[in-house]
Motif scaffolding. Structure first.
Motif, PDB file in Angstrom:
ATOM      1  N   ILE A   7      -2.455  -2.645  -8.490  1.00  0.00           N
ATOM      2  CA  ILE A   7      -1.391  -2.282  -9.425  1.00  0.00           C
ATOM      3  C   ILE A   7      -0.045  -2.433  -8.740  1.00  0.00           C
ATOM      4  O   ILE A   7       0.136  -1.972  -7.621  1.00  0.00           O
ATOM      5  N   ASN A   8       0.903  -3.076  -9.427  1.00  0.00           N
ATOM      6  CA  ASN A   8       2.281  -3.122  -8.944  1.00  0.00           C
ATOM      7  C   ASN A   8       2.996  -1.912  -9.543  1.00  0.00           C
ATOM      8  O   ASN A   8       3.389  -1.912 -10.708  1.00  0.00           O
ATOM      9  N   LYS A   9       3.142  -0.863  -8.754  1.00  0.00           N
ATOM     10  CA  LYS A   9       3.748   0.380  -9.226  1.00  0.00           C
ATOM     11  C   LYS A   9       5.212   0.186  -9.616  1.00  0.00           C
ATOM     12  O   LYS A   9       5.722   0.903 -10.466  1.00  0.00           O
ATOM     13  N   MET A  10       5.892  -0.774  -9.003  1.00  0.00           N
ATOM     14  CA  MET A  10       7.285  -1.038  -9.357  1.00  0.00           C
ATOM     15  C   MET A  10       7.371  -1.549 -10.793  1.00  0.00           C
ATOM     16  O   MET A  10       8.267  -1.170 -11.539  1.00  0.00           O
ATOM     17  N   GLU A  11       6.423  -2.383 -11.196  1.00  0.00           N
ATOM     18  CA  GLU A  11       6.417  -2.906 -12.564  1.00  0.00           C
ATOM     19  C   GLU A  11       6.287  -1.761 -13.569  1.00  0.00           C
ATOM     20  O   GLU A  11       7.020  -1.701 -14.556  1.00  0.00           O
ATOM     21  N   ALA A  12       5.372  -0.864 -13.302  1.00  0.00           N
ATOM     22  CA  ALA A  12       5.181   0.274 -14.202  1.00  0.00           C
ATOM     23  C   ALA A  12       6.445   1.140 -14.249  1.00  0.00           C
ATOM     24  O   ALA A  12       6.863   1.574 -15.324  1.00  0.00           O
ATOM     25  N   ALA A  13       7.068   1.380 -13.101  1.00  0.00           N
ATOM     26  CA  ALA A  13       8.273   2.216 -13.047  1.00  0.00           C
ATOM     27  C   ALA A  13       9.423   1.569 -13.810  1.00  0.00           C
ATOM     28  O   ALA A  13      10.166   2.250 -14.535  1.00  0.00           O
ATOM     29  N   VAL A  14       9.578   0.258 -13.671  1.00  0.00           N
ATOM     30  CA  VAL A  14      10.655  -0.455 -14.377  1.00  0.00           C
ATOM     31  C   VAL A  14      10.416  -0.422 -15.881  1.00  0.00           C
ATOM     32  O   VAL A  14      11.340  -0.170 -16.659  1.00  0.00           O
ATOM     33  N   LYS A  15       9.190  -0.654 -16.312  1.00  0.00           N
ATOM     34  CA  LYS A  15       8.894  -0.625 -17.750  1.00  0.00           C
ATOM     35  C   LYS A  15       9.205   0.746 -18.353  1.00  0.00           C
ATOM     36  O   LYS A  15       9.814   0.829 -19.424  1.00  0.00           O
ATOM     37  N   ALA A  52      -0.424  -0.975  -5.001  1.00  0.00           N
ATOM     38  CA  ALA A  52      -1.366   0.058  -4.580  1.00  0.00           C
ATOM     39  C   ALA A  52      -2.753  -0.341  -5.064  1.00  0.00           C
ATOM     40  O   ALA A  52      -2.895  -0.970  -6.113  1.00  0.00           O
ATOM     41  N   VAL A  53      -3.758   0.029  -4.284  1.00  0.00           N
ATOM     42  CA  VAL A  53      -5.148  -0.275  -4.642  1.00  0.00           C
ATOM     43  C   VAL A  53      -5.952   1.006  -4.805  1.00  0.00           C
ATOM     44  O   VAL A  53      -6.700   1.159  -5.759  1.00  0.00           O
ATOM     45  N   THR A  54      -5.785   1.931  -3.884  1.00  0.00           N
ATOM     46  CA  THR A  54      -6.596   3.148  -3.893  1.00  0.00           C
ATOM     47  C   THR A  54      -5.843   4.294  -4.570  1.00  0.00           C
ATOM     48  O   THR A  54      -4.636   4.228  -4.790  1.00  0.00           O
ATOM     49  N   THR A  55      -6.556   5.340  -4.863  1.00  0.00           N
ATOM     50  CA  THR A  55      -5.951   6.530  -5.455  1.00  0.00           C
ATOM     51  C   THR A  55      -4.916   7.130  -4.510  1.00  0.00           C
ATOM     52  O   THR A  55      -3.835   7.536  -4.942  1.00  0.00           O
ATOM     53  N   ILE A  56      -5.216   7.155  -3.232  1.00  0.00           N
ATOM     54  CA  ILE A  56      -4.266   7.693  -2.247  1.00  0.00           C
ATOM     55  C   ILE A  56      -3.025   6.802  -2.169  1.00  0.00           C
ATOM     56  O   ILE A  56      -1.900   7.291  -2.155  1.00  0.00           O
ATOM     57  N   GLY A  57      -3.229   5.503  -2.124  1.00  0.00           N
ATOM     58  CA  GLY A  57      -2.099   4.575  -2.100  1.00  0.00           C
ATOM     59  C   GLY A  57      -1.237   4.709  -3.345  1.00  0.00           C
ATOM     60  O   GLY A  57      -0.002   4.640  -3.285  1.00  0.00           O
ATOM     61  N   ASN A  58      -1.878   4.929  -4.468  1.00  0.00           N
ATOM     62  CA  ASN A  58      -1.180   5.126  -5.732  1.00  0.00           C
ATOM     63  C   ASN A  58      -0.305   6.377  -5.665  1.00  0.00           C
ATOM     64  O   ASN A  58       0.868   6.358  -6.047  1.00  0.00           O
ATOM     65  N   ALA A  59      -0.861   7.463  -5.149  1.00  0.00           N
ATOM     66  CA  ALA A  59      -0.123   8.720  -5.048  1.00  0.00           C
ATOM     67  C   ALA A  59       1.048   8.603  -4.080  1.00  0.00           C
ATOM     68  O   ALA A  59       2.159   9.066  -4.372  1.00  0.00           O
ATOM     69  N   VAL A  60       0.820   7.981  -2.938  1.00  0.00           N
ATOM     70  CA  VAL A  60       1.886   7.813  -1.941  1.00  0.00           C
ATOM     71  C   VAL A  60       3.015   6.958  -2.507  1.00  0.00           C
ATOM     72  O   VAL A  60       4.200   7.268  -2.330  1.00  0.00           O
ATOM     73  N   THR A  61       2.668   5.898  -3.208  1.00  0.00           N
ATOM     74  CA  THR A  61       3.678   5.026  -3.800  1.00  0.00           C
ATOM     75  C   THR A  61       4.455   5.754  -4.888  1.00  0.00           C
ATOM     76  O   THR A  61       5.675   5.594  -4.996  1.00  0.00           O
ATOM     77  N   ASN A  62       3.776   6.572  -5.685  1.00  0.00           N
ATOM     78  CA  ASN A  62       4.476   7.356  -6.713  1.00  0.00           C
ATOM     79  C   ASN A  62       5.501   8.289  -6.092  1.00  0.00           C
ATOM     80  O   ASN A  62       6.617   8.418  -6.596  1.00  0.00           O
ATOM     81  N   VAL A  63       5.138   8.946  -5.008  1.00  0.00           N
ATOM     82  CA  VAL A  63       6.061   9.860  -4.329  1.00  0.00           C
ATOM     83  C   VAL A  63       7.266   9.079  -3.812  1.00  0.00           C
ATOM     84  O   VAL A  63       8.412   9.503  -3.972  1.00  0.00           O
ATOM     85  N   ALA A  64       7.019   7.929  -3.217  1.00  0.00           N
ATOM     86  CA  ALA A  64       8.120   7.118  -2.686  1.00  0.00           C
ATOM     87  C   ALA A  64       9.061   6.669  -3.804  1.00  0.00           C
ATOM     88  O   ALA A  64      10.279   6.722  -3.654  1.00  0.00           O
ATOM     89  N   LEU A  65       8.505   6.234  -4.929  1.00  0.00           N
ATOM     90  CA  LEU A  65       9.335   5.739  -6.033  1.00  0.00           C
ATOM     91  C   LEU A  65      10.094   6.859  -6.730  1.00  0.00           C
ATOM     92  O   LEU A  65      11.054   6.595  -7.451  1.00  0.00           O
ATOM     93  N   ASP A  66       9.683   8.109  -6.533  1.00  0.00           N
ATOM     94  CA  ASP A  66      10.392   9.231  -7.130  1.00  0.00           C
ATOM     95  C   ASP A  66      11.622   9.642  -6.325  1.00  0.00           C
ATOM     96  O   ASP A  66      12.407  10.474  -6.780  1.00  0.00           O
ATOM     97  N   SER A  67      11.820   9.060  -5.148  1.00  0.00           N
ATOM     98  CA  SER A  67      12.971   9.430  -4.324  1.00  0.00           C
ATOM     99  C   SER A  67      14.263   9.014  -5.027  1.00  0.00           C
ATOM    100  O   SER A  67      14.296   8.072  -5.814  1.00  0.00           O
TER     101      SER A  67
END
Length: 92
Positions: A7-15, A52-67
């Motif tokens: 999943i490209n978390k940046m794509e989801a955040a931008v949308k 992100a690929v894993t659940t942990i990677g997903n969570a870490v990326t979400n925290v980073a993008l919330d900064s």
């Protein structure tokens, strides 16, 4: 074993951010689907991918993008993209 999905978390955040700005009426230009997708594409081209690929990677990326810094970068890229699309819409 968990299902793995890339999943490209940046794509989801931008949308989400673009849809929120459009819903708030913060885009005085066109809000048709073509212009919306053009804004998203232009903004994503200016921002780094955050995969992100894993659940942990997903969570870490979400925290980073919330900064606040990432939110500022995301908002600036979207606002610049809106200005470009508004000045040169490609729909008929």
């Amino acid at each position: 074993m968990e299902d793995l999905v890339l999943i490209n978390k940046m794509e989801a955040a931008v949308k989400v951010a673009v849809d929120s700005l459009f819903a708030q009426g913060q885009n005085p230009g066109c809000t048709c689907n073509r212009c919306r997708l053009d804004v998203i594409a232009l903004a994503l081209n200016k921002l780094p991918s955050k995969y992100a690929v894993t659940t942990i990677g997903n969570a870490v990326t979400n925290v980073a993008l919330d900064s606040s810094q990432w939110q500022a970068n995301l908002t600036m890229a979207i606002c610049n993209a809106i200005d470009i699309v508004r000045s040169k819409p490609r729909h008929q």
